[in-house]
Write a protein that holds these residues in place. Structure first.
Motif, PDB file in Angstrom:
ATOM      1  N   ASP A  63      -4.933  -3.117 -41.499  1.00  0.00           N
ATOM      2  CA  ASP A  63      -3.663  -3.439 -42.142  1.00  0.00           C
ATOM      3  C   ASP A  63      -3.786  -4.652 -43.056  1.00  0.00           C
ATOM      4  O   ASP A  63      -2.775  -5.250 -43.431  1.00  0.00           O
ATOM      5  CB  ASP A  63      -2.595  -3.678 -41.080  1.00  0.00           C
ATOM      6  N   CYS A  96       6.752 -10.557 -35.861  1.00  0.00           N
ATOM      7  CA  CYS A  96       7.219  -9.560 -36.838  1.00  0.00           C
ATOM      8  C   CYS A  96       6.057  -8.753 -37.405  1.00  0.00           C
ATOM      9  O   CYS A  96       6.184  -7.535 -37.636  1.00  0.00           O
ATOM     10  CB  CYS A  96       7.995 -10.250 -37.958  1.00  0.00           C
ATOM     11  N   LEU A 100       5.635  -4.481 -37.483  1.00  0.00           N
ATOM     12  CA  LEU A 100       5.329  -3.679 -38.657  1.00  0.00           C
ATOM     13  C   LEU A 100       4.034  -2.892 -38.470  1.00  0.00           C
ATOM     14  O   LEU A 100       3.936  -1.722 -38.852  1.00  0.00           O
ATOM     15  CB  LEU A 100       5.232  -4.574 -39.892  1.00  0.00           C
ATOM     16  N   GLY A 104       5.945   0.215 -38.289  1.00  0.00           N
ATOM     17  CA  GLY A 104       6.418   0.237 -39.669  1.00  0.00           C
ATOM     18  C   GLY A 104       5.924   1.459 -40.435  1.00  0.00           C
ATOM     19  O   GLY A 104       4.839   1.978 -40.178  1.00  0.00           O
ATOM     20  N   GLN A 108       6.988   0.236 -45.648  1.00  0.00           N
ATOM     21  CA  GLN A 108       7.338  -1.073 -45.102  1.00  0.00           C
ATOM     22  C   GLN A 108       6.104  -1.956 -44.984  1.00  0.00           C
ATOM     23  O   GLN A 108       6.144  -3.145 -45.322  1.00  0.00           O
ATOM     24  CB  GLN A 108       8.013  -0.892 -43.741  1.00  0.00           C
ATOM     25  N   LYS A 109       5.019  -1.382 -44.517  1.00  0.00           N
ATOM     26  CA  LYS A 109       3.779  -2.154 -44.409  1.00  0.00           C
ATOM     27  C   LYS A 109       3.303  -2.627 -45.777  1.00  0.00           C
ATOM     28  O   LYS A 109       2.922  -3.791 -45.944  1.00  0.00           O
ATOM     29  CB  LYS A 109       2.692  -1.305 -43.748  1.00  0.00           C
ATOM     30  N   TRP A 112       5.530  -5.533 -47.102  1.00  0.00           N
ATOM     31  CA  TRP A 112       5.669  -6.815 -46.417  1.00  0.00           C
ATOM     32  C   TRP A 112       4.385  -7.385 -45.825  1.00  0.00           C
ATOM     33  O   TRP A 112       4.196  -8.608 -45.829  1.00  0.00           O
ATOM     34  CB  TRP A 112       6.737  -6.696 -45.319  1.00  0.00           C
ATOM     35  N   LEU A 113       3.469  -6.564 -45.311  1.00  0.00           N
ATOM     36  CA  LEU A 113       2.281  -7.132 -44.677  1.00  0.00           C
ATOM     37  C   LEU A 113       1.422  -7.952 -45.646  1.00  0.00           C
ATOM     38  O   LEU A 113       0.974  -9.052 -45.271  1.00  0.00           O
ATOM     39  CB  LEU A 113       1.451  -6.031 -44.017  1.00  0.00           C
ATOM     40  N   ILE A 168      13.932  -8.824 -39.165  1.00  0.00           N
ATOM     41  CA  ILE A 168      13.795  -7.626 -38.343  1.00  0.00           C
ATOM     42  C   ILE A 168      14.863  -7.750 -37.269  1.00  0.00           C
ATOM     43  O   ILE A 168      14.825  -8.668 -36.448  1.00  0.00           O
ATOM     44  CB  ILE A 168      12.391  -7.487 -37.749  1.00  0.00           C
ATOM     45  N   LEU A 181      14.672  -3.334 -40.761  1.00  0.00           N
ATOM     46  CA  LEU A 181      14.129  -4.327 -41.676  1.00  0.00           C
ATOM     47  C   LEU A 181      15.159  -4.585 -42.762  1.00  0.00           C
ATOM     48  O   LEU A 181      15.471  -3.708 -43.570  1.00  0.00           O
ATOM     49  CB  LEU A 181      12.826  -3.810 -42.285  1.00  0.00           C
ATOM     50  N   ILE A 218      12.909   0.944 -38.623  1.00  0.00           N
ATOM     51  CA  ILE A 218      11.494   0.793 -38.267  1.00  0.00           C
ATOM     52  C   ILE A 218      11.190   1.739 -37.113  1.00  0.00           C
ATOM     53  O   ILE A 218      11.751   1.598 -36.023  1.00  0.00           O
ATOM     54  CB  ILE A 218      11.164  -0.655 -37.862  1.00  0.00           C
TER      55      ILE A 218
END
Length: 373
Positions: A63, A96, A100, A104, A108-109, A112-113, A168, A181, A218
């Motif tokens: 990730d 958080c 994810l 997630g 979403q990943k 935001w990751l 979240i 989210l 999520i």
């Protein structure tokens, strides 16, 4: 299960120790009470942490993180605790981030990751709704509306809330607990900063008719409880490691004072009554250290006993930090009562950290339940 540190972990610990001593001594915490009160942390220090890769230590390589595990991340947290560094590292990059990673969507990943790992975004877990920590039974409602969802309710306190770019949010939905989210600039979201006694950022966040698309959910609706519980345990274990570092620093400072403060022509540490108190603190510290390390290693190993060990670590860390901080104030005498001395900062952090994600009483009860008592 071995609790010995690897060579790589020793290097991480030593690097974190050197950085905190140089860049983030306890004097930096005092700035949070004035110049940095709006965010509750120093963005420049957090950018440094991200540049050193700390925001990606607990996130898997698949990730975009470094996949070094929570045992390594806990060593960083322990060193940050020594100088009472306030940052969104635990809430954003651990709690958080793990949600994810676990549940997630790819969108979403992707959104935001990378920002979390780069230190460009603060994501806060909005789970509590009052004085009693009860994350798996939220009173906060989310209702389906067409192809999306509408959130109504108040979360308090939301740690790192003043600086959050997104939340979240835990909510009650028809089929159980769900996670959403929600970007902080979504219409209907308002936040009011709270002034915590340890100067870390926290907020009351209100969601009034807050409309989110279907892509804000999520994972699957009503199935978030296990993911939330696991993410909170990761955050709790990290917080316990941070509290251990704070307790160790408070102890070290107190021992130095006992060795140098002269009374009746001898160091006060020569008096047997004070030696007994110091020995008692040392025993508590070593017990807590073992519990914290065991919890971090168990989480990395996906051990079935990890939740119980985490509650043990959090309960012991809360008790130990409070005890050592109180002794720090008392054994320093009058100077320990002044704002100019750091003793009060450790005592305030002890109170605030204990109340975060379940206090000593909460985790003693949870430990007993998980032990079948």
């Amino acid at each position: 299960m071995t609790l010995a540190l690897s060579e790589e972990q020793v290097m991480i610990r030593d690097a974190a120790s050197g950085w905190t001593a140089e860049r983030a001594p306890t004097s930096a915490l005092r700035a949070l009470r004035s110049a940095l009160a709006a965010t509750g942390h120093d963005p420049a220090l957090y950018a440094d942490m991200a540049a050193m890769g700390w925001t990606g230590v607990a996130i898997p390589e698949a990730d975009g993180g470094f996949g070094m595990g929570l045992a390594a991340a806990g060593l960083i947290a322990e060193q940050l605790g020594r100088t009472l560094v306030g940052s969104p590292l635990i809430g954003t990059a651990v709690a958080c981030g793990s949600i994810l990673v676990a549940s997630g969507s790819e969108e979403q990943k992707a959104a935001w990751l990378p920002r979390i790992i780069a230190g460009d975004a603060v994501v806060s877990l909005a789970v509590d709704e009052g004085a009693h920590h009860d994350p798996l039974h939220p009173a906060f409602d989310a209702r389906a509306d067409g192809n999306g969802w509408v959130l109504d309710g108040v979360k308090r306190p939301v740690f790192d809330g003043p600086a959050a770019d997104a939340f979240i949010v835990t909510a009650r939905t028809p089929n159980g607990v769900s996670l959403f989210l929600c970007p902080a600039d979504t219409p209907g979201v308002t936040r009011t900063s709270l002034r915590q006694i340890d100067s870390r950022g926290a907020a009351i966040v209100s969601f009034a008719g807050c409309r989110l698309g279907a892509d804000a959910l999520i994972g699957q609706e009503g199935t978030a409880a296990p993911v939330l519980d696991a993410a909170l345990d990761r955050g709790r274990a990290m917080l316990a490691a941070e509290m251990l570092g704070s307790a160790q620093a408070a102890f070290d400072t107190t021992i130095d004072y006992l060795r140098t403060r002269i009374q009746f022509d001898k160091p006060i540490g020569a008096f047997q009554a004070l030696q007994h108190r110091a020995a008692d603190m040392l025993a508590e510290l070593e017990l807590t250290r073992s519990a914290v390390r065991a919890a971090l290693v168990a989480i990395d190993a996906s051990d079935f006993d990890a939740p119980r060990l985490t509650s043990l670590a959090k309960a012991l860390a809360g008790k130990t930090l409070r005890k050592v901080a109180q002794e720090m104030v008392q054994l320093h005498g009058g100077i320990g009562m002044t704002d100019e001395h750091d003793a009060g900062l450790y005592l305030k952090r002890a109170q605030a950290a204990d109340m975060t994600w379940g206090n000593v009483a909460f985790h003693r009860d949870r430990y007993a339940r998980l032990s079948g008592l």
